[in-house]
Each structure stands twice: as C-alpha cells, then as structure tokens.
Design a protein around this motif. Sequence first.
Motif, PDB file in Angstrom:
ATOM      1  N   GLY A  95      -5.931  -4.056  -1.920  1.00 22.54           N
ATOM      2  CA  GLY A  95      -6.387  -3.827  -0.555  1.00 22.54           C
ATOM      3  C   GLY A  95      -7.757  -4.408  -0.264  1.00 22.54           C
ATOM      4  N   ARG A  96      -8.525  -4.774  -1.284  1.00 22.47           N
ATOM      5  CA  ARG A  96      -9.843  -5.366  -1.062  1.00 22.47           C
ATOM      6  C   ARG A  96      -9.716  -6.879  -0.953  1.00 22.47           C
ATOM      7  N   VAL A  97     -10.526  -7.460  -0.088  1.00 22.85           N
ATOM      8  CA  VAL A  97     -10.490  -8.902   0.154  1.00 22.85           C
ATOM      9  C   VAL A  97     -11.444  -9.604  -0.806  1.00 22.85           C
ATOM     10  N   LEU A  98     -10.930 -10.626  -1.490  1.00 22.67           N
ATOM     11  CA  LEU A  98     -11.756 -11.419  -2.393  1.00 22.67           C
ATOM     12  C   LEU A  98     -12.508 -12.460  -1.559  1.00 22.67           C
ATOM     13  N   SER A  99     -13.829 -12.327  -1.499  1.00 25.02           N
ATOM     14  CA  SER A  99     -14.622 -13.260  -0.694  1.00 25.02           C
ATOM     15  C   SER A  99     -15.086 -14.458  -1.504  1.00 25.02           C
ATOM     16  N   THR A 100     -15.393 -14.246  -2.781  1.00 24.10           N
ATOM     17  CA  THR A 100     -15.827 -15.349  -3.648  1.00 24.10           C
ATOM     18  C   THR A 100     -15.150 -15.227  -5.004  1.00 24.10           C
ATOM     19  N   VAL A 101     -14.837 -16.369  -5.603  1.00 26.22           N
ATOM     20  CA  VAL A 101     -14.268 -16.413  -6.951  1.00 26.22           C
ATOM     21  C   VAL A 101     -14.902 -17.580  -7.695  1.00 26.22           C
ATOM     22  N   ASP A 102     -15.542 -17.290  -8.813  1.00 24.46           N
ATOM     23  CA  ASP A 102     -16.102 -18.326  -9.677  1.00 24.46           C
ATOM     24  C   ASP A 102     -15.608 -18.075 -11.097  1.00 24.46           C
ATOM     25  N   THR A 103     -15.491 -19.128 -11.870  1.00 27.64           N
ATOM     26  CA  THR A 103     -14.935 -18.963 -13.212  1.00 27.64           C
ATOM     27  C   THR A 103     -15.720 -19.763 -14.243  1.00 27.64           C
ATOM     28  N   THR A 104     -15.897 -19.148 -15.418  1.00 23.28           N
ATOM     29  CA  THR A 104     -16.550 -19.795 -16.551  1.00 23.28           C
ATOM     30  C   THR A 104     -15.554 -19.863 -17.706  1.00 23.28           C
ATOM     31  N   PRO A 105     -15.171 -21.071 -18.145  1.00 26.40           N
ATOM     32  CA  PRO A 105     -14.184 -21.179 -19.232  1.00 26.40           C
ATOM     33  C   PRO A 105     -14.837 -21.211 -20.611  1.00 26.40           C
ATOM     34  N   ILE A 106     -14.139 -20.626 -21.583  1.00 24.94           N
ATOM     35  CA  ILE A 106     -14.523 -20.730 -22.990  1.00 24.94           C
ATOM     36  C   ILE A 106     -13.298 -21.253 -23.728  1.00 24.94           C
ATOM     37  N   GLU A 107     -13.413 -22.432 -24.323  1.00 21.36           N
ATOM     38  CA  GLU A 107     -12.266 -23.076 -24.953  1.00 21.36           C
ATOM     39  C   GLU A 107     -11.910 -22.399 -26.277  1.00 21.36           C
ATOM     40  N   LEU A 108     -10.622 -22.082 -26.443  1.00 20.10           N
ATOM     41  CA  LEU A 108     -10.116 -21.494 -27.680  1.00 20.10           C
ATOM     42  C   LEU A 108      -9.310 -22.484 -28.502  1.00 20.10           C
ATOM     43  N   CYS A 109      -8.659 -23.439 -27.843  1.00 20.06           N
ATOM     44  CA  CYS A 109      -7.800 -24.407 -28.520  1.00 20.06           C
ATOM     45  C   CYS A 109      -7.677 -25.637 -27.635  1.00 20.06           C
ATOM     46  N   GLN A 110      -7.502 -26.812 -28.254  1.00 22.56           N
ATOM     47  CA  GLN A 110      -7.435 -28.047 -27.474  1.00 22.56           C
ATOM     48  C   GLN A 110      -6.016 -28.545 -27.230  1.00 22.56           C
ATOM     49  N   ASP A 111      -5.089 -28.269 -28.117  1.00 17.11           N
ATOM     50  CA  ASP A 111      -3.733 -28.816 -27.984  1.00 17.11           C
ATOM     51  C   ASP A 111      -2.684 -27.764 -28.333  1.00 17.11           C
ATOM     52  N   PRO A 112      -2.085 -27.131 -27.312  1.00 16.37           N
ATOM     53  CA  PRO A 112      -2.405 -27.295 -25.895  1.00 16.37           C
ATOM     54  C   PRO A 112      -3.740 -26.626 -25.559  1.00 16.37           C
ATOM     55  N   LEU A 113      -4.283 -26.995 -24.428  1.00 17.29           N
ATOM     56  CA  LEU A 113      -5.565 -26.441 -24.014  1.00 17.29           C
ATOM     57  C   LEU A 113      -5.408 -24.964 -23.659  1.00 17.29           C
ATOM     58  N   VAL A 114      -6.133 -24.123 -24.381  1.00 13.55           N
ATOM     59  CA  VAL A 114      -6.145 -22.685 -24.094  1.00 13.55           C
ATOM     60  C   VAL A 114      -7.598 -22.291 -23.863  1.00 13.55           C
ATOM     61  N   GLU A 115      -7.842 -21.654 -22.721  1.00 16.90           N
ATOM     62  CA  GLU A 115      -9.192 -21.256 -22.357  1.00 16.90           C
ATOM     63  C   GLU A 115      -9.225 -19.775 -21.986  1.00 16.90           C
ATOM     64  N   LEU A 116     -10.317 -19.130 -22.360  1.00 15.25           N
ATOM     65  CA  LEU A 116     -10.580 -17.767 -21.920  1.00 15.25           C
ATOM     66  C   LEU A 116     -11.545 -17.873 -20.743  1.00 15.25           C
ATOM     67  N   HIS A 117     -11.112 -17.408 -19.586  1.00 13.26           N
ATOM     68  CA  HIS A 117     -11.934 -17.526 -18.384  1.00 13.26           C
ATOM     69  C   HIS A 117     -12.552 -16.187 -18.023  1.00 13.26           C
ATOM     70  N   LEU A 118     -13.856 -16.203 -17.786  1.00 13.14           N
ATOM     71  CA  LEU A 118     -14.533 -15.074 -17.162  1.00 13.14           C
ATOM     72  C   LEU A 118     -14.543 -15.364 -15.665  1.00 13.14           C
ATOM     73  N   VAL A 119     -13.822 -14.555 -14.921  1.00  6.56           N
ATOM     74  CA  VAL A 119     -13.648 -14.805 -13.487  1.00  6.56           C
ATOM     75  C   VAL A 119     -14.503 -13.809 -12.709  1.00  6.56           C
ATOM     76  N   TYR A 120     -15.502 -14.335 -12.020  1.00 10.19           N
ATOM     77  CA  TYR A 120     -16.442 -13.518 -11.262  1.00 10.19           C
ATOM     78  C   TYR A 120     -15.931 -13.395  -9.825  1.00 10.19           C
ATOM     79  N   VAL A 121     -15.593 -12.171  -9.440  1.00  9.82           N
ATOM     80  CA  VAL A 121     -14.996 -11.912  -8.136  1.00  9.82           C
ATOM     81  C   VAL A 121     -15.961 -11.109  -7.273  1.00  9.82           C
ATOM     82  N   GLY A 122     -16.223 -11.590  -6.068  1.00 14.12           N
ATOM     83  CA  GLY A 122     -16.996 -10.842  -5.081  1.00 14.12           C
ATOM     84  C   GLY A 122     -16.077 -10.374  -3.974  1.00 14.12           C
ATOM     85  N   TYR A 123     -16.303  -9.149  -3.473  1.00  9.97           N
ATOM     86  CA  TYR A 123     -15.436  -8.562  -2.463  1.00  9.97           C
ATOM     87  C   TYR A 123     -16.091  -8.598  -1.086  1.00  9.97           C
ATOM     88  N   GLY A 124     -15.236  -8.675  -0.068  1.00 10.49           N
ATOM     89  CA  GLY A 124     -15.735  -8.721   1.293  1.00 10.49           C
ATOM     90  C   GLY A 124     -16.481  -7.479   1.713  1.00 10.49           C
TER      91      GLY A 124
END
Length: 334
Positions: free
Chosen positions: A22-51
């Motif tokens: 029910g909350r509106v996502l106003s901003t979304v930014d992401t920071t990736p941390i690579e875990l594996c290259q083939d295939p590419l697997v990343e752990l993302h920290l996703v920063y969400v701001g609400y309206g």
Amino acid sequence: MSALADLLREWIPEQRWFGSKGRVLSTVDTTPIELCQDPLVELHLVYVGYGDGGADVFIVPLSRHTDRDDQLERVLIGELDEDPRWVYDAMRDREVTPLWLDLFAAGHHHKELRFHLEPGAEVPLGIPGDIVSTEQSNSSLVYGESAILKLFRRLEPGLNPDVEIHDALHTRNNPHVAPLLGFLAIEGEQTNGQEDGTIAMLQTFLPAASDGWSLAAASIRDLYAEGDLHPDEVGGDFASESYRLGEATASVHADLAAVLPTGTLGIDQLADVLAGMNGRLEAAVDVVPALAPYAEGLRARFAELTDLTGPIPVQRVHGDYHLGQVLRTYQGWT
C-alpha cells in the motif's frame, strides 16, 4: 534511477516478503556486490524511499543470463539493454543456488561481505536449493535433507536476533533448537546510522517436518469436514500438539533466560510498552484496513496489562515467533 532500479521498483511491491503493501515507492537505488561471474550472480542492497516518508534497505540476490531461459520464465524480473541482459530472482534460479553453500564452506570474504561458519559445522556441497513457498517476510532455500538457508529480506542494523539467539543457545544443546551452521554478515555498511547487518543464516535442516501453521490449518479443515464430531474425535486435532508446542516454547525460553540478559519493568515502563503496542496497531490498521474489525478486541487485550503490578520480569525472546516458524518432527517441536 538506473534501468535495473526501474525493474526492481515494479517487481519488489509484488513480492510476498515486501511488508509495506500500500505504500508508494518514490525512490529506488541499488548497490551490487558480485558473488559469481559465470553466470553473473549479484547481491543487491536496494535502498527504497517511500512517498509518505521513511526508507528501507532490502536484500535482493539477482542472477543475470546472456540468453533468455524458458525454464526460468516465472522468475524473470526483466530485460536490460546490456549483457548479461536477462535478470532473474537468484533465490529461485536453481542453477545458482549451490553457490551459497560453496561460499560458506570457503569462509568467503569479499569487500564488506563475510561468510561466517560455526566451529565444527559441516556444509553439504553440490546440492541445489529449493525455495520454501510458505514464508512471508524472508526467503529460504532447503538443501536436500541437510541444511536450510534463510535470507533476511530487510536489512537491519546489527546482528539479526535469529542468529544471536541460535548462537547463544549453542552451548545449551536444547533439543527444540535446530543447530546454527553459519551466517552471512555485511560489515562496514551504514544502515540507519549504525554499522553492520545480517544478510542470511544457515541452519541444520529437519527433514520430514511439518510447519505448525499447516498442521493447525489441517486440524480446522478436518473439524469442519466432520461437523458432527468433537475436536478430540477428529484425527488431526491440534489441541494436544499445541500443548506440546507450549512445553517446547517454555524450555527454549528458560534456556534463553540462562544465556541472555533478563530484567524487570516498572509500572511507568509498562505504560510506555503499552503505548508502543497501540501505536503499532494503529499503523498496521492504516496499512491493512481489513484489520479494523479486530482492533478494538486487541486494544482491550492490551489494556489488561495495566492490571499487572510491578516489578514485572522480562527477558529476551525470539520476536518473530509464530506457527509458520515452528516445525514438528518425529522427535517433537523445533
């Protein structure tokens, strides 16, 4: 906002583990941390701001493939303009799930990520993980009959209580607690003004177990199906199991009181607790209006706390404790 952040802005609110429906996502930014290259697997920290104000940091593992995989269609998040262009939910991409165990076994340490393995713990290797579909706020992978990985979807500062409690209980050998194998921490990351946080925990898996919610729901279903019988005459009556679950809970809480701090609350402190409970109830009703018919009854229950006289003993417990979190095995409740 990047193209990937745009995809996640649409995808995150549709996930079961997203608790701010029910909350509106106003901003979304992401920071990736690579875990594996083939295939590419990343752990993302996703920063969400609400309206309506406030923010959260979510943990989102992603796998990326150069070619579109028809077998992963249901876990496809979207397409990017750069290779590898096809983005998938890595927790449901079975091909990449053994990676977590490999990194734990190696005691992997990359940038701010650290995989901690408990002393003497043995981690199975080469086994794909299967997603647990019943979870609400987190995501778990079951590896055969050996281990279960729980990913904490929302990043909180400090050591996660789940990990802290299991680690503290390690020396008690409580039969109602599944042993901790390890945990994944992020170190040096600023979250809500504090450093560090817990990404995931790895535990011994209990095969042939049923979760408490499923057992209780089946009991009620059977009771309705046999309307002319009393609960104790129905084969799946949950009453006796609930009693045994209460005994197991008391055993775990007694051990927690032995290894973690305890204290007392005065009447004034109890009033503050009551105010906080009512405040959280109001916030929950605002987000989920369907709770409104039950609010008055809950307030009445909360008000009964004022009948207590101090000092009131208090202790650390597992806050996220409900029927979906407990398992019934042939040996009892865990």
